[in-house]
Scaffold this motif. Sequence first.
Motif, mmCIF file in Angstrom:
data_model
loop_
_atom_site.group_PDB
_atom_site.id
_atom_site.type_symbol
_atom_site.label_atom_id
_atom_site.label_comp_id
_atom_site.label_asym_id
_atom_site.label_seq_id
_atom_site.Cartn_x
_atom_site.Cartn_y
_atom_site.Cartn_z
ATOM 1 N N VAL A 296 -3.657 59.760 37.202
ATOM 2 C CA VAL A 296 -2.878 58.549 37.465
ATOM 3 C C VAL A 296 -3.522 57.608 38.474
ATOM 4 C CG1 VAL A 296 -0.709 59.677 36.865
ATOM 5 C CG2 VAL A 296 -1.431 59.632 39.258
ATOM 6 N N GLU A 297 -4.669 57.956 39.041
ATOM 7 C CA GLU A 297 -5.304 57.096 40.031
ATOM 8 C C GLU A 297 -6.661 56.609 39.527
ATOM 9 O OE1 GLU A 297 -5.577 59.406 43.580
ATOM 10 O OE2 GLU A 297 -3.397 59.650 43.788
ATOM 11 N N PRO A 298 -7.035 55.369 39.871
ATOM 12 C CA PRO A 298 -8.390 54.903 39.544
ATOM 13 C C PRO A 298 -9.420 55.674 40.357
ATOM 14 C CG PRO A 298 -6.940 53.080 40.214
ATOM 15 C CD PRO A 298 -6.242 54.348 40.577
ATOM 16 N N THR A 299 -10.643 55.702 39.867
ATOM 17 C CA THR A 299 -11.733 56.354 40.595
ATOM 18 C C THR A 299 -12.968 55.464 40.604
ATOM 19 O OG1 THR A 299 -12.558 57.490 38.620
ATOM 20 C CG2 THR A 299 -10.930 58.669 39.954
ATOM 21 N N CYS A 300 -13.846 55.741 41.571
ATOM 22 C CA CYS A 300 -15.135 55.062 41.650
ATOM 23 C C CYS A 300 -16.213 56.127 41.779
ATOM 24 C CB CYS A 300 -15.164 54.118 42.858
ATOM 25 S SG CYS A 300 -16.761 53.345 43.176
ATOM 26 N N ASN A 301 -17.224 56.061 40.951
ATOM 27 C CA ASN A 301 -18.257 57.094 40.917
ATOM 28 C C ASN A 301 -19.636 56.462 40.752
ATOM 29 O OD1 ASN A 301 -19.384 59.874 40.382
ATOM 30 N ND2 ASN A 301 -19.838 58.909 38.411
ATOM 31 N N VAL A 302 -20.611 56.973 41.486
ATOM 32 C CA VAL A 302 -22.012 56.571 41.299
ATOM 33 C C VAL A 302 -22.637 57.550 40.317
ATOM 34 C CG1 VAL A 302 -24.234 56.189 42.384
ATOM 35 C CG2 VAL A 302 -22.136 55.611 43.620
ATOM 36 N N SER A 303 -23.007 57.052 39.139
ATOM 37 C CA SER A 303 -23.561 57.908 38.094
ATOM 38 C C SER A 303 -25.051 58.167 38.281
ATOM 39 C CB SER A 303 -23.341 57.272 36.714
ATOM 40 O OG SER A 303 -21.972 57.085 36.456
ATOM 41 N N GLY A 304 -25.742 57.255 38.941
ATOM 42 C CA GLY A 304 -27.174 57.453 39.137
ATOM 43 C C GLY A 304 -27.757 56.357 40.004
ATOM 44 N N THR A 316 -46.356 57.475 48.145
ATOM 45 C CA THR A 316 -45.652 56.714 49.173
ATOM 46 C C THR A 316 -45.634 55.238 48.800
ATOM 47 O OG1 THR A 316 -47.718 56.626 50.414
ATOM 48 C CG2 THR A 316 -46.143 58.352 51.002
ATOM 49 N N VAL A 317 -44.475 54.752 48.353
ATOM 50 C CA VAL A 317 -44.351 53.356 47.939
ATOM 51 C C VAL A 317 -43.095 52.752 48.553
ATOM 52 C CG1 VAL A 317 -45.547 53.701 45.753
ATOM 53 C CG2 VAL A 317 -43.060 53.903 45.838
ATOM 54 N N LEU A 318 -43.118 51.436 48.634
ATOM 55 C CA LEU A 318 -41.930 50.658 48.927
ATOM 56 C C LEU A 318 -41.520 50.032 47.595
ATOM 57 C CD1 LEU A 318 -41.339 48.317 51.941
ATOM 58 C CD2 LEU A 318 -40.606 47.668 49.650
ATOM 59 N N PRO A 319 -40.386 50.457 47.010
ATOM 60 C CA PRO A 319 -40.061 50.049 45.638
ATOM 61 C C PRO A 319 -39.824 48.544 45.506
ATOM 62 C CG PRO A 319 -38.713 51.921 46.339
ATOM 63 C CD PRO A 319 -39.393 51.385 47.559
ATOM 64 N N SER A 320 -40.150 48.045 44.343
ATOM 65 C CA SER A 320 -39.902 46.632 44.053
ATOM 66 C C SER A 320 -38.490 46.403 43.528
ATOM 67 C CB SER A 320 -40.906 46.131 43.007
ATOM 68 O OG SER A 320 -40.757 46.862 41.792
ATOM 69 N N GLU A 321 -37.818 47.463 43.127
ATOM 70 C CA GLU A 321 -36.470 47.305 42.559
ATOM 71 C C GLU A 321 -35.663 48.574 42.811
ATOM 72 O OE1 GLU A 321 -35.388 45.433 38.445
ATOM 73 O OE2 GLU A 321 -35.484 47.604 38.126
ATOM 74 N N ALA A 322 -34.365 48.414 42.985
ATOM 75 C CA ALA A 322 -33.444 49.544 43.105
ATOM 76 C C ALA A 322 -32.230 49.264 42.225
ATOM 77 C CB ALA A 322 -33.014 49.745 44.555
ATOM 78 N N ARG A 323 -31.794 50.294 41.525
ATOM 79 C CA ARG A 323 -30.660 50.153 40.615
ATOM 80 C C ARG A 323 -29.684 51.308 40.825
ATOM 81 N NH1 ARG A 323 -32.444 51.267 35.572
ATOM 82 N NH2 ARG A 323 -34.450 52.037 36.353
ATOM 83 N N ALA A 324 -28.408 51.038 40.651
ATOM 84 C CA ALA A 324 -27.381 52.074 40.696
ATOM 85 C C ALA A 324 -26.411 51.833 39.550
ATOM 86 C CB ALA A 324 -26.631 52.047 42.023
ATOM 87 N N ARG A 325 -26.036 52.910 38.898
ATOM 88 C CA ARG A 325 -25.028 52.820 37.837
ATOM 89 C C ARG A 325 -23.712 53.380 38.378
ATOM 90 N NH1 ARG A 325 -28.977 54.596 32.753
ATOM 91 N NH2 ARG A 325 -30.302 52.737 32.941
ATOM 92 N N VAL A 326 -22.683 52.572 38.247
ATOM 93 C CA VAL A 326 -21.393 52.879 38.847
ATOM 94 C C VAL A 326 -20.314 52.780 37.776
ATOM 95 C CG1 VAL A 326 -19.744 52.256 40.665
ATOM 96 C CG2 VAL A 326 -22.200 51.896 41.028
ATOM 97 N N ASP A 327 -19.433 53.776 37.745
ATOM 98 C CA ASP A 327 -18.304 53.689 36.822
ATOM 99 C C ASP A 327 -16.984 53.769 37.588
ATOM 100 O OD1 ASP A 327 -17.215 56.683 36.514
ATOM 101 O OD2 ASP A 327 -19.396 56.804 36.374
ATOM 102 N N PHE A 328 -16.074 52.894 37.220
ATOM 103 C CA PHE A 328 -14.715 52.881 37.744
ATOM 104 C C PHE A 328 -13.783 53.289 36.607
ATOM 105 C CE2 PHE A 328 -17.112 49.707 40.058
ATOM 106 C CZ PHE A 328 -16.697 49.820 41.378
ATOM 107 N N ARG A 329 -13.005 54.365 36.793
ATOM 108 C CA ARG A 329 -12.003 54.741 35.793
ATOM 109 C C ARG A 329 -10.713 53.979 36.104
ATOM 110 N NH1 ARG A 329 -14.542 57.804 31.594
ATOM 111 N NH2 ARG A 329 -16.417 58.607 32.632
ATOM 112 N N LEU A 330 -10.141 53.376 35.072
ATOM 113 C CA LEU A 330 -9.016 52.461 35.225
ATOM 114 C C LEU A 330 -7.736 53.059 34.659
ATOM 115 C CD1 LEU A 330 -10.895 49.245 34.029
ATOM 116 C CD2 LEU A 330 -10.872 50.267 36.319
ATOM 117 N N VAL A 331 -6.610 52.619 35.178
ATOM 118 C CA VAL A 331 -5.298 53.140 34.774
ATOM 119 C C VAL A 331 -4.471 52.010 34.175
ATOM 120 C CG1 VAL A 331 -5.363 55.021 36.453
ATOM 121 C CG2 VAL A 331 -4.379 52.808 37.098
#
Length: 464
Positions: A296-304, A316-331
Amino acid sequence: MARLADAALGGLAGRKELFLQELLAYCRQPSVAATGEGMEAMAGLVSRTLERLGAEVEWWHGPGAFPVIYGRLERGAPVTLLFYNHYDVQPPEPLERWTSPPFEPRLAGDRLHARGVADDKGALLARLHAVELLQQVAGGIPVNVIFLVEGGEEVGSPGLGRLLSAHRRQLQADGCLWEGGEIGAHGRLEVEAGCKGMLYVELVVRGPREDLHSSLAGLAPNPVWHLLEALRTLYDPGSGRILVDGFYDRVRPPSPEELSLVDAYPLDEGALAQAWGLVELESRRQGRTAPRALFVEPTCNVSGIFAGYAGPGSKTVLPSEARARVDFRLVPNQSASDCLRKLEHHLARRGFRDVRVVDGGSEDPGQSPLDHPLVERVAAAARETYGVDPILKPRSAGTGPAALFVDTLGLPVVNGPGVAYHGSGPHAPDEHIRLGDYWRGIEHVVRLLAGFDAEDGLLKGRPQ
């Protein structure tokens, strides 16, 4: 009708080997929507099974989507039931975590291991096998049956809504049986009248034009740090609250009936934590009950999170890009599009306008009335099959395109008949089912369909 069901089930023992071989064939065929691997071939397998049962079969094509297979068995009956399933599966990675190759089905005692056997090829084929028993052994099915089998459930069902609208007349039915239930850790089948929605996004932060030597970290900003700062504004691990501005504004509070069902849900939190190798569940640490957090409650999760070098050895590098996949479960009452807008505004107001938000395939929550007669019929057939009352839940904690069927077609959506159990591991390495659950899944569908007679209507009275 008990006699019709018993007649059909009397032919199951003699067909188990044939049914098992067909299940193995389904599981050998890759069908990964995320990559496209094997999708057309898998659609062909499903189509041929439906044609063997005498169904009128059509392939529906939408832009940027894999074929949706429509199969109709018309009996001129007063009741029409629609089965929704999908033939696509999750990517099998990480491959090194599998005991055997994911598309080489492996029998280990009563367990059948393969990618997609629990989600959703086993449930689909169990339903087809139930129809086959009723037709070829018992002499026919007492309802009209529609199978709608899509190829994009695992990637957000792209284009499915348009196809449902375009084929609304062909999809008229009295109710929809969702993709497949499971036996919970409590040992009872779970029956659900809906599922959560989901907002699935990728957050992208750009840094230097290309990866730099890490010795330059004092000069060039690292996009990973910026991404982590943005992620920290979305969720409070201490309370379990989502911090996106206005995220809860449209949440419909659970009804007293829903709360009663959820609070009665038999979940052993300690045993679950132990099974997952955790000290305690997140919900317990936050002072919440696990069933309420689930249903019954929404959630927030980092998938990757993805950035820099993650291969063997060191680099040893300083990355040129960073990405995160996030899912929110909705009610119920939340919408994915509204939550997406709120997420974008939330990030912009906090100085993260440079964080690009990419919608990765989102779906609204879908909910049907808990007192709909189809819920009772599914539960009655389960009681007869398993010898014990099923567990009724307001909705699944997972997500599927149920809202399209509820809102576009006006159908009640009920999930129950299935072949998985709580340890099946869908989406994980070594996904599997227990064959005993497969045979009971067939029986459940047989008893459900046989429970309608020629004079019956879905909304007339209650199942006896």
